[in-house]
Design a protein around this motif. Sequence first.
Motif, mmCIF file in Angstrom:
data_model
loop_
_atom_site.group_PDB
_atom_site.id
_atom_site.type_symbol
_atom_site.label_atom_id
_atom_site.label_comp_id
_atom_site.label_asym_id
_atom_site.label_seq_id
_atom_site.Cartn_x
_atom_site.Cartn_y
_atom_site.Cartn_z
ATOM 1 N N ARG A 65 0.849 -1.186 0.000
ATOM 2 C CA ARG A 65 0.000 0.000 0.000
ATOM 3 C C ARG A 65 0.881 1.232 0.000
ATOM 4 N N THR A 68 1.112 7.170 3.159
ATOM 5 C CA THR A 68 0.806 8.601 3.152
ATOM 6 C C THR A 68 0.712 9.087 4.586
ATOM 7 N N ARG A 69 1.011 10.359 4.778
ATOM 8 C CA ARG A 69 0.893 10.936 6.113
ATOM 9 C C ARG A 69 -0.528 11.410 6.329
ATOM 10 N N ASP A 70 -1.028 11.137 7.490
ATOM 11 C CA ASP A 70 -2.364 11.608 7.830
ATOM 12 C C ASP A 70 -2.335 13.064 8.265
ATOM 13 N N ARG A 71 -1.261 13.440 8.923
ATOM 14 C CA ARG A 71 -1.130 14.817 9.401
ATOM 15 C C ARG A 71 0.328 15.216 9.437
ATOM 16 N N GLU A 72 0.550 16.482 9.551
ATOM 17 C CA GLU A 72 1.904 16.995 9.629
ATOM 18 C C GLU A 72 2.396 16.939 11.086
ATOM 19 N N TYR A 73 3.639 16.520 11.257
ATOM 20 C CA TYR A 73 4.238 16.496 12.584
ATOM 21 C C TYR A 73 5.082 17.728 12.779
#
Length: 74
Positions: A65, A68-73
């Motif tokens: 798969r 992808t990042r769900d949110r920015e860190y």
Amino acid sequence: MGIGSSLFLIAVGAILYFAIDADVSGIEISTVGIILMVIGIIGLIITLFFLGGWRARHRTVVEERPVTRDREYY
């Protein structure tokens, strides 16, 4: 019995059946050669059957798969 031992029995049986022409009292060497070849062939078939069944049962499906990042860190 593994593949190697089955092939060994087939080879020894073939040598006894085709290459040796000796008379031993009480035993027929060509018959012993045939018996060893048959046992080797049966062992090879059984080994390949179980080896093929083991590989089919222990397969794992790998799904690739995209990551992808769900949110920015921060």
